[in-house]
Scaffold this motif. Structure first.
Motif, mmCIF file in Angstrom:
data_model
loop_
_atom_site.group_PDB
_atom_site.id
_atom_site.type_symbol
_atom_site.label_atom_id
_atom_site.label_comp_id
_atom_site.label_asym_id
_atom_site.label_seq_id
_atom_site.Cartn_x
_atom_site.Cartn_y
_atom_site.Cartn_z
ATOM 1 N N ARG A 28 26.782 -6.872 12.308
ATOM 2 C CA ARG A 28 25.922 -5.859 12.731
ATOM 3 C C ARG A 28 26.208 -4.512 12.074
ATOM 4 N NH1 ARG A 28 21.450 -6.693 16.130
ATOM 5 N NH2 ARG A 28 21.827 -8.435 17.242
ATOM 6 N N ASP A 194 25.352 -13.070 20.742
ATOM 7 C CA ASP A 194 24.722 -12.977 21.806
ATOM 8 C C ASP A 194 25.080 -11.641 22.669
ATOM 9 O OD1 ASP A 194 23.733 -15.499 21.563
ATOM 10 O OD2 ASP A 194 24.889 -16.323 23.032
ATOM 11 N N HIS A 197 23.805 -8.601 20.609
ATOM 12 C CA HIS A 197 22.393 -8.494 20.810
ATOM 13 C C HIS A 197 21.786 -7.859 22.108
ATOM 14 C CE1 HIS A 197 18.146 -9.437 19.914
ATOM 15 N NE2 HIS A 197 18.190 -10.200 20.887
ATOM 16 N N THR A 198 22.497 -8.218 23.035
ATOM 17 C CA THR A 198 22.242 -7.685 24.340
ATOM 18 C C THR A 198 22.649 -6.409 24.548
ATOM 19 O OG1 THR A 198 22.041 -9.758 25.379
ATOM 20 C CG2 THR A 198 22.470 -8.154 26.821
ATOM 21 N N ARG A 201 20.553 -3.787 22.870
ATOM 22 C CA ARG A 201 19.099 -3.488 23.477
ATOM 23 C C ARG A 201 19.100 -2.929 24.920
ATOM 24 N NH1 ARG A 201 17.608 -9.442 24.493
ATOM 25 N NH2 ARG A 201 15.767 -8.630 25.159
#
Length: 217
Positions: A28, A194, A197-198, A201
């Motif tokens: 990231r 995962d 990513h969440t 967002r």
């Protein structure tokens, strides 16, 4: 027949190594920064007590329909507005839906009309919040004065128990909001990637991956 086995944990997924977590963090790049905690339970409890919403990722994922402290979003149940903040900033779901709690097993009878059991350990029961406690944790109290709860022990819940115990030491409240680590319509996160990513967002404040505390850059 006498009982010969008792289910102690639903966390049947595989754990992820520190190297795997760090690899996901590196992927990231400039989107995040992170620190390594020497006492993740204490440091995360302080963040929660300061009003932050945390993604909490530890050990193997839970099997079944509940987030039980390995793939959870956690926050403070004491502010009346926290339920709406959590829905608006993170979960994006119907506003009437209640949130559940994780509570130290030894404190359950002080806050609910129930005693700890194997059923409460897996967040399968609702109980009435004791009248004198409802105003202290309004964000978990449903319109009928009930709440679904998960009871925690050190033996069965490890660092997640330590987190709530540390939160109690800071605030006097032996419980926190626990909701599943996912967005509406999506499955609960499985891998460190995962979770990142969440996290990126939503408007969650921090993400805890093992002993790593992550925030958006």
């Amino acid at each position: 027949q006498p009982r010969f086995w008792v289910m102690k944990s639903a966390s049947l997924g595989r754990s992820y190594t520190t190297n795997e977590i760090d690899e996901a963090i590196r992927a990231r790049g400039s989107e995040i920064t992170h620190t390594v905690s020497k006492d993740i339970a204490r440091d995360a409890a302080k963040l929660i007590s300061d009003g932050n919403i945390l993604g909490w990722f530890q050990g193997g994922a839970e099997y079944g329909p509940r987030a039980l402290g390995n793939r959870s979003i956690v926050c403070d149940a004491r502010p009346k507005e926290m339920r709406d903040i959590l829905n608006k900033r993170v979960k994006h779901r119907e506003m009437w839906r209640p949130f559940a709690t994780s509570i130290l097993a030894e404190r359950l009878g002080d806050w609910f009309d129930l005693q700890p059991s194997s059923t409460t350990a897996f967040m399968l029961l609702c109980g009435e919040v004791r009248e004198e406690k409802r105003g202290l944790v309004p964000s978990i109290v449903h319109v009928d004065n009930t709440c679904r709860m998960q009871t925690l022990t050190k033996e069965d819940n490890g660092v997640y128990y330590d987190l709530v115990k540390a939160f109690e030491a800071l605030t006097g409240t032996p419980l926190i909001i626990n909701t599943s680590f996912n967005l509406g319509g999506e499955p609960i996160v499985e891998t460190p990637a995962d979770a990142l990513h969440t996290f990126l967002r939503t408007d969650m404040d921090y993400l805890v991956l093992g002993d790593r505390i992550i925030r958006k850059e």
